[in-house]
Scaffold this motif. Sequence first.
Motif, PDB file in Angstrom:
ATOM      1  N   ILE A 168       0.869  -1.177   0.000  1.00  0.00           N
ATOM      2  CA  ILE A 168       0.000   0.000   0.000  1.00  0.00           C
ATOM      3  C   ILE A 168       0.904   1.225   0.000  1.00  0.00           C
ATOM      4  N   GLU A 169       0.845   1.939  -1.106  1.00  0.00           N
ATOM      5  CA  GLU A 169       1.660   3.139  -1.289  1.00  0.00           C
ATOM      6  C   GLU A 169       1.083   4.317  -0.503  1.00  0.00           C
ATOM      7  N   SER A 170      -0.254   4.430  -0.498  1.00  0.00           N
ATOM      8  CA  SER A 170      -0.889   5.534   0.223  1.00  0.00           C
ATOM      9  C   SER A 170      -2.338   5.207   0.530  1.00  0.00           C
ATOM     10  N   VAL A 171      -2.852   5.908   1.542  1.00  0.00           N
ATOM     11  CA  VAL A 171      -4.273   5.879   1.868  1.00  0.00           C
ATOM     12  C   VAL A 171      -4.749   7.321   1.742  1.00  0.00           C
ATOM     13  N   GLY A 182       2.638   1.500   3.489  1.00  0.00           N
ATOM     14  CA  GLY A 182       3.857   0.691   3.536  1.00  0.00           C
ATOM     15  C   GLY A 182       3.626  -0.759   3.932  1.00  0.00           C
ATOM     16  N   SER A 183       2.362  -1.132   4.187  1.00  0.00           N
ATOM     17  CA  SER A 183       2.079  -2.524   4.552  1.00  0.00           C
ATOM     18  C   SER A 183       2.235  -3.436   3.339  1.00  0.00           C
ATOM     19  N   SER A 184       2.604  -4.673   3.598  1.00  0.00           N
ATOM     20  CA  SER A 184       2.834  -5.674   2.549  1.00  0.00           C
ATOM     21  C   SER A 184       1.632  -6.609   2.480  1.00  0.00           C
ATOM     22  N   TRP A 185       1.157  -6.856   1.256  1.00  0.00           N
ATOM     23  CA  TRP A 185      -0.007  -7.714   1.028  1.00  0.00           C
ATOM     24  C   TRP A 185       0.375  -8.828   0.069  1.00  0.00           C
ATOM     25  N   TYR A 186      -0.091 -10.038   0.366  1.00  0.00           N
ATOM     26  CA  TYR A 186       0.166 -11.193  -0.485  1.00  0.00           C
ATOM     27  C   TYR A 186      -1.160 -11.892  -0.767  1.00  0.00           C
ATOM     28  N   PHE A 187      -1.542 -11.914  -2.046  1.00  0.00           N
ATOM     29  CA  PHE A 187      -2.786 -12.543  -2.492  1.00  0.00           C
ATOM     30  C   PHE A 187      -2.442 -13.832  -3.233  1.00  0.00           C
ATOM     31  N   ILE A 188      -3.047 -14.941  -2.806  1.00  0.00           N
ATOM     32  CA  ILE A 188      -2.839 -16.233  -3.454  1.00  0.00           C
ATOM     33  C   ILE A 188      -4.120 -16.573  -4.205  1.00  0.00           C
ATOM     34  N   ALA A 189      -4.070 -16.520  -5.539  1.00  0.00           N
ATOM     35  CA  ALA A 189      -5.278 -16.673  -6.349  1.00  0.00           C
ATOM     36  C   ALA A 189      -5.810 -18.101  -6.384  1.00  0.00           C
ATOM     37  N   ASN A 190      -4.942 -19.104  -6.298  1.00  0.00           N
ATOM     38  CA  ASN A 190      -5.440 -20.471  -6.467  1.00  0.00           C
ATOM     39  C   ASN A 190      -6.229 -20.992  -5.276  1.00  0.00           C
ATOM     40  N   ASN A 191      -6.143 -20.324  -4.113  1.00  0.00           N
ATOM     41  CA  ASN A 191      -6.966 -20.733  -2.975  1.00  0.00           C
ATOM     42  C   ASN A 191      -7.642 -19.553  -2.279  1.00  0.00           C
ATOM     43  N   ASN A 192      -7.532 -18.363  -2.866  1.00  0.00           N
ATOM     44  CA  ASN A 192      -8.183 -17.151  -2.363  1.00  0.00           C
ATOM     45  C   ASN A 192      -7.841 -16.848  -0.901  1.00  0.00           C
ATOM     46  N   ARG A 193      -6.598 -17.076  -0.554  1.00  0.00           N
ATOM     47  CA  ARG A 193      -6.108 -16.740   0.778  1.00  0.00           C
ATOM     48  C   ARG A 193      -5.046 -15.665   0.640  1.00  0.00           C
ATOM     49  N   GLY A 194      -4.708 -15.059   1.764  1.00  0.00           N
ATOM     50  CA  GLY A 194      -3.667 -14.051   1.721  1.00  0.00           C
ATOM     51  C   GLY A 194      -3.256 -13.599   3.100  1.00  0.00           C
ATOM     52  N   THR A 195      -2.251 -12.738   3.097  1.00  0.00           N
ATOM     53  CA  THR A 195      -1.769 -12.142   4.335  1.00  0.00           C
ATOM     54  C   THR A 195      -1.477 -10.669   4.091  1.00  0.00           C
ATOM     55  N   VAL A 216     -17.742   9.745   2.872  1.00  0.00           N
ATOM     56  CA  VAL A 216     -16.348  10.011   2.540  1.00  0.00           C
ATOM     57  C   VAL A 216     -15.791   8.709   1.984  1.00  0.00           C
ATOM     58  N   TYR A 217     -14.999   8.804   0.934  1.00  0.00           N
ATOM     59  CA  TYR A 217     -14.425   7.615   0.317  1.00  0.00           C
ATOM     60  C   TYR A 217     -12.963   7.483   0.706  1.00  0.00           C
ATOM     61  N   VAL A 218     -12.621   6.314   1.255  1.00  0.00           N
ATOM     62  CA  VAL A 218     -11.245   6.018   1.636  1.00  0.00           C
ATOM     63  C   VAL A 218     -10.652   5.175   0.515  1.00  0.00           C
ATOM     64  N   ASN A 219      -9.529   5.622  -0.031  1.00  0.00           N
ATOM     65  CA  ASN A 219      -8.855   4.905  -1.117  1.00  0.00           C
ATOM     66  C   ASN A 219      -7.570   4.263  -0.601  1.00  0.00           C
ATOM     67  N   MET A 220      -7.461   2.963  -0.804  1.00  0.00           N
ATOM     68  CA  MET A 220      -6.230   2.241  -0.484  1.00  0.00           C
ATOM     69  C   MET A 220      -5.526   2.006  -1.815  1.00  0.00           C
ATOM     70  N   ASN A 221      -4.374   2.657  -2.011  1.00  0.00           N
ATOM     71  CA  ASN A 221      -3.658   2.643  -3.281  1.00  0.00           C
ATOM     72  C   ASN A 221      -2.455   1.704  -3.205  1.00  0.00           C
ATOM     73  N   PHE A 222      -2.506   0.642  -4.009  1.00  0.00           N
ATOM     74  CA  PHE A 222      -1.488  -0.403  -4.007  1.00  0.00           C
ATOM     75  C   PHE A 222      -0.552  -0.263  -5.218  1.00  0.00           C
ATOM     76  N   ILE A 223       0.680  -0.716  -5.034  1.00  0.00           N
ATOM     77  CA  ILE A 223       1.607  -0.914  -6.162  1.00  0.00           C
ATOM     78  C   ILE A 223       2.087  -2.361  -6.083  1.00  0.00           C
ATOM     79  N   LYS A 224       2.273  -2.956  -7.246  1.00  0.00           N
ATOM     80  CA  LYS A 224       2.687  -4.359  -7.320  1.00  0.00           C
ATOM     81  C   LYS A 224       4.190  -4.477  -7.150  1.00  0.00           C
ATOM     82  N   ASN A 225       4.609  -5.442  -6.363  1.00  0.00           N
ATOM     83  CA  ASN A 225       6.024  -5.746  -6.180  1.00  0.00           C
ATOM     84  C   ASN A 225       6.429  -6.797  -7.190  1.00  0.00           C
ATOM     85  N   ASN A 226       7.377  -6.497  -8.011  1.00  0.00           N
ATOM     86  CA  ASN A 226       7.811  -7.436  -9.055  1.00  0.00           C
ATOM     87  C   ASN A 226       9.114  -8.081  -8.646  1.00  0.00           C
ATOM     88  N   PHE A 227       9.015  -9.065  -7.776  1.00  0.00           N
ATOM     89  CA  PHE A 227      10.212  -9.829  -7.387  1.00  0.00           C
ATOM     90  C   PHE A 227       9.893 -11.285  -7.306  1.00  0.00           C
TER      91      PHE A 227
END
Length: 159
Positions: A37-40, A63-76, A148-159
């Motif tokens: 998450i780059e910004s809120v 600055g929080s890190s998000w991990y989405f696993i598509a094959n089982n719809n789980r994440g952290t 009021v609309y809260v926007n959580m703006n993500f950037i993808k980590n390419n590693f």
Amino acid sequence: MKRIMFLGLLMIFVTTSCSTTNAVKQTTRAIDGNWTIESVTYEGAGEFKSTLLQDVAASCFEGSSWYFIANNNRGTYTINDANCSAGERYFIWNVPGNKEMIEGDLLLKITDGKYKSESNAGYQLEITRANESNMTWTIPANVNGRTVYVNMNFIKNNF
């Protein structure tokens, strides 16, 4: 004649069903992977303090890190800010129904480390942008009778 009409309606139904499935799969593939998450940000007048996902202050999510696993719809997600309640959290996610790649809903349920939910409650977030490098979730919130609309703006980590 009846047989031709029936086959025509069947073809329309099958075509519509497949396109729905493909749109959901395409969105799910776009979300899959590691994000930060780059910004809120907020859409509305004034200054706001908010708690997101009944967890920590919105600023802690930056600055929080998000991990989405598509094959089982789980994440952290991991809160990395030492001034907040830092650490890893678990969730289950889903892209329901007929959603296009650029916008739609995301259902998110916070769980324990074994992906079990104590309350079975979840959140419906709006994906207002999702592509291979950026994603934005928008959450409507009521503040003193105004939305009021809260926007959580993500950037993808390419590693």
